[in-house]
Design a protein around this motif. Structure first.
Motif, PDB file in Angstrom:
ATOM      1  N   VAL A 185       0.837  -1.196   0.000  1.00 51.31           N
ATOM      2  CA  VAL A 185       0.000   0.000   0.000  1.00 51.31           C
ATOM      3  C   VAL A 185       0.873   1.248   0.000  1.00 51.31           C
ATOM      4  CG1 VAL A 185      -1.689   1.338   1.333  1.00 51.31           C
ATOM      5  CG2 VAL A 185      -1.922  -1.144   1.164  1.00 51.31           C
ATOM      6  N   TYR A 186       0.478   2.207  -0.805  1.00 52.57           N
ATOM      7  CA  TYR A 186       1.074   3.536  -0.767  1.00 52.57           C
ATOM      8  C   TYR A 186      -0.068   4.540  -0.858  1.00 52.57           C
ATOM      9  CZ  TYR A 186       0.752   2.992  -5.899  1.00 52.57           C
ATOM     10  OH  TYR A 186       0.325   2.758  -7.169  1.00 52.57           O
ATOM     11  N   GLY A 187       0.225   5.808  -0.717  1.00 50.21           N
ATOM     12  CA  GLY A 187      -0.838   6.794  -0.703  1.00 50.21           C
ATOM     13  C   GLY A 187      -0.535   7.961  -1.620  1.00 50.21           C
ATOM     14  N   ALA A 188      -1.586   8.488  -2.265  1.00 45.05           N
ATOM     15  CA  ALA A 188      -1.488   9.779  -2.937  1.00 45.05           C
ATOM     16  C   ALA A 188      -1.876  10.810  -1.882  1.00 45.05           C
ATOM     17  CB  ALA A 188      -2.417   9.841  -4.142  1.00 45.05           C
ATOM     18  N   VAL A 189      -0.904  11.615  -1.471  1.00 45.04           N
ATOM     19  CA  VAL A 189      -1.085  12.485  -0.306  1.00 45.04           C
ATOM     20  C   VAL A 189      -0.808  13.941  -0.665  1.00 45.04           C
ATOM     21  CG1 VAL A 189      -0.403  10.629   1.267  1.00 45.04           C
ATOM     22  CG2 VAL A 189       1.325  12.258   0.438  1.00 45.04           C
ATOM     23  N   LEU A 190      -1.227  14.814   0.215  1.00 38.39           N
ATOM     24  CA  LEU A 190      -0.908  16.227   0.092  1.00 38.39           C
ATOM     25  C   LEU A 190       0.446  16.456   0.749  1.00 38.39           C
ATOM     26  CD1 LEU A 190      -3.374  19.144   0.952  1.00 38.39           C
ATOM     27  CD2 LEU A 190      -0.905  19.333   1.154  1.00 38.39           C
ATOM     28  N   ALA A 191       1.397  16.954  -0.050  1.00 37.64           N
ATOM     29  CA  ALA A 191       2.733  17.284   0.457  1.00 37.64           C
ATOM     30  C   ALA A 191       2.948  18.781   0.284  1.00 37.64           C
ATOM     31  CB  ALA A 191       3.801  16.504  -0.294  1.00 37.64           C
ATOM     32  N   TYR A 192       3.726  19.370   1.189  1.00 36.70           N
ATOM     33  CA  TYR A 192       3.894  20.830   1.136  1.00 36.70           C
ATOM     34  C   TYR A 192       5.259  21.237   1.681  1.00 36.70           C
ATOM     35  CZ  TYR A 192       2.482  20.182   5.995  1.00 36.70           C
ATOM     36  OH  TYR A 192       2.402  19.751   7.306  1.00 36.70           O
ATOM     37  N   ARG A 235       1.007  25.221  -7.218  1.00 32.14           N
ATOM     38  CA  ARG A 235       0.635  23.842  -6.915  1.00 32.14           C
ATOM     39  C   ARG A 235       1.098  22.888  -8.013  1.00 32.14           C
ATOM     40  NH1 ARG A 235      -1.589  27.179  -3.041  1.00 32.14           N
ATOM     41  NH2 ARG A 235      -3.508  26.381  -2.095  1.00 32.14           N
ATOM     42  N   SER A 236       0.978  21.592  -7.722  1.00 30.02           N
ATOM     43  CA  SER A 236       1.220  20.568  -8.736  1.00 30.02           C
ATOM     44  C   SER A 236       0.271  19.398  -8.515  1.00 30.02           C
ATOM     45  CB  SER A 236       2.669  20.075  -8.688  1.00 30.02           C
ATOM     46  OG  SER A 236       2.891  19.086  -9.693  1.00 30.02           O
ATOM     47  N   LEU A 237      -0.216  18.854  -9.624  1.00 26.76           N
ATOM     48  CA  LEU A 237      -1.065  17.663  -9.612  1.00 26.76           C
ATOM     49  C   LEU A 237      -0.575  16.713 -10.699  1.00 26.76           C
ATOM     50  CD1 LEU A 237      -4.588  19.354  -9.332  1.00 26.76           C
ATOM     51  CD2 LEU A 237      -3.492  17.968  -7.559  1.00 26.76           C
ATOM     52  N   ASP A 262       4.912  24.881  -4.095  1.00 27.69           N
ATOM     53  CA  ASP A 262       4.853  24.874  -2.638  1.00 27.69           C
ATOM     54  C   ASP A 262       3.976  23.758  -2.091  1.00 27.69           C
ATOM     55  OD1 ASP A 262       6.470  27.146  -2.465  1.00 27.69           O
ATOM     56  OD2 ASP A 262       4.756  28.504  -2.612  1.00 27.69           O
ATOM     57  N   MET A 263       3.179  23.161  -2.968  1.00 25.64           N
ATOM     58  CA  MET A 263       2.208  22.161  -2.525  1.00 25.64           C
ATOM     59  C   MET A 263       1.919  21.227  -3.688  1.00 25.64           C
ATOM     60  SD  MET A 263      -1.614  22.987  -0.967  1.00 25.64           S
ATOM     61  CE  MET A 263      -1.024  24.422  -0.083  1.00 25.64           C
ATOM     62  N   ALA A 264       1.747  19.947  -3.399  1.00 26.04           N
ATOM     63  CA  ALA A 264       1.510  18.990  -4.483  1.00 26.04           C
ATOM     64  C   ALA A 264       0.821  17.745  -3.958  1.00 26.04           C
ATOM     65  CB  ALA A 264       2.827  18.598  -5.148  1.00 26.04           C
ATOM     66  N   MET A 265       0.089  17.097  -4.847  1.00 25.34           N
ATOM     67  CA  MET A 265      -0.367  15.736  -4.576  1.00 25.34           C
ATOM     68  C   MET A 265       0.701  14.799  -5.105  1.00 25.34           C
ATOM     69  SD  MET A 265      -3.552  13.523  -6.112  1.00 25.34           S
ATOM     70  CE  MET A 265      -4.892  14.205  -5.162  1.00 25.34           C
ATOM     71  N   VAL A 266       1.260  13.972  -4.237  1.00 18.95           N
ATOM     72  CA  VAL A 266       2.348  13.073  -4.621  1.00 18.95           C
ATOM     73  C   VAL A 266       2.156  11.724  -3.946  1.00 18.95           C
ATOM     74  CG1 VAL A 266       3.996  14.968  -4.912  1.00 18.95           C
ATOM     75  CG2 VAL A 266       3.846  13.803  -2.716  1.00 18.95           C
ATOM     76  N   TRP A 267       2.915  10.750  -4.390  1.00 19.27           N
ATOM     77  CA  TRP A 267       2.955   9.472  -3.703  1.00 19.27           C
ATOM     78  C   TRP A 267       3.792   9.632  -2.435  1.00 19.27           C
ATOM     79  CZ3 TRP A 267       4.319   7.830  -9.198  1.00 19.27           C
ATOM     80  CH2 TRP A 267       3.143   7.578  -9.910  1.00 19.27           C
ATOM     81  N   ASN A 268       3.301   9.101  -1.331  1.00 18.17           N
ATOM     82  CA  ASN A 268       3.928   9.371  -0.033  1.00 18.17           C
ATOM     83  C   ASN A 268       5.405   8.999   0.009  1.00 18.17           C
ATOM     84  OD1 ASN A 268       2.919   6.414   0.248  1.00 18.17           O
ATOM     85  ND2 ASN A 268       4.188   6.665   2.072  1.00 18.17           N
TER      86      ASN A 268
END
Length: 346
Positions: A127-134, A160-162, A223-229
């Motif tokens: 399991v991994y997660g698509a998370v909010l990173a900043y 941002r980045s998606l 400054d902020m992105a949705m990324v794999w944890n």
């Protein structure tokens, strides 16, 4: 003895050996294709060595780059791979296409793996997660911890980045628009795209690889992105001032499939059963920052508590998010990918 005679004798012995032992050896090895690199090295230490020891077979290794590889293997009529790692919605898609062998009742009955992480022909293995990173430097005081915050460009200004994909983005947009987690699927695509349009101008990078997503955070392009944890955690471990939140994470799983027509499918099935057990599943977290798909692994004592608390599948973290609906994406991926591409180009 002449050199010529030595060669003939050696050849004869080799031929005899192949006649007497060849079929046995062929039945005592399986080939597993995974993602390569550090992850596959971790799989070898955590799982493949255990399979070899318990089943008395040899695990040969290859690498895959995705579903197309599996389709080619199956179309050949003689797959060289017996077991392949894929992403969960890719597994569901390959099952839908008829490209995988159905799993045995013994495999599907292994306790601890949620029903949302398996189908008739696939089963989750990590399991991994698509998370909010900043960036901690961009937000030294108040921290974003939800997709509502990701959309809040006044409280949390900055680029941002998606991911350049509808997967994850449509879910995040709907959560930001107030849709409850348990009402996400089937996705309201029009509503999600309308919500994405609100921040489209603030999305400086639509990333296409995990390495890219980490690099742009590390370089402060965003400054902020949705990324794999795991990607964000790796740069944080190297000293980058980056944090993640598991709040509203998209819980993702990779999975095992057996290509349709695999010659050693029975051995592959036994290997999956061994690698799905809680005490074996737990071992993956000792070698790489991914969580076991078998939630009973957290009760084995194999994973140190400080490590467990940083894994997306730890019960406390998993409870903060939701599991991606693999079957929904298997049905809708092609259509929504095309629609999302049009959205990007608007």
């Amino acid at each position: 003895m002449s050199v010529k005679r030595k060669i003939i004798t050696a050849t004869a012995i080799g031929a005899l050996a192949s006649v007497t032992t060849g079929p046995a050896f062929a039945q005592e090895a399986i080939t597993i294709a995974s993602w390569g690199g550090a992850y596959q090295e971790a799989q070898r230490k955590a799982w493949f060595d255990i399979v070899e020891e318990e089943l008395g077979i040899e695990v040969l290794e290859d690498t895959t780059s995705g579903a197309a590889d599996v389709r080619v293997q199956v179309a050949s009529g003689s797959p060289t791979w017996d077991l392949v790692q894929q992403g969960n919605y890719t597994c569901a898609l390959l099952e839908k296409e008829g490209n995988v062998e159905p799993l045995s009742p013994e495999v599907l009955a292994v306790p601890g793996i949620p029903d949302s992480m398996k189908g008739d022909g696939w089963i989750g293995n990590l399991v991994y997660g698509a998370v909010l990173a900043y960036s901690d430097e961009a937000y030294p005081d108040e921290k974003p911890d939800s997709w509502v915050d990701f959309w809040d460009t006044e409280t949390f200004p900055g680029p941002r980045s998606l991911r350049r994909s509808p997967v994850y983005n449509l879910e995040a947009a709907l959560l930001a628009d107030g849709v409850p987690v348990d009402e996400l699927y089937p996705l309201d695509v029009d509503r999600a795209l309308d919500k994405l349009r609100e921040i489209k101008d603030d999305v400086m990078v639509w990333w296409s690889s995990g390495a890219q997503s980490a690099q742009i955070l590390q370089d402060r392009e965003v400054d902020m992105a949705m990324v794999w944890n795991g990607r964000a955690q790796s740069i944080a471990d190297e000293g980058a001032p980056v944090s993640i939140t598991f709040d509203e994470q998209v819980v993702l799983s990779d999975c095992w499939i057996i290509p349709k027509g695999a010659k050693n499918k029975d051995l592959a099935m036994k290997a999956i059963e061994v690698m799905s057990r809680p005490e074996v599943q737990a071992r993956i977290a000792l070698f790489i920052n991914y969580g076991p798909a078998n939630l009973d692994a957290f009760d084995t004592g194999v994973i140190p508590e400080d490590v467990a608390m940083g894994l997306p599948s730890h019960p406390d973290n998993a409870a903060k998010g939701f599991v991606l609906d693999a079957k929904y994406w298997a049905e809708n991926l092609d259509r929504l990918t095309q629609e999302f591409d049009f959205f990007i180009q608007e």
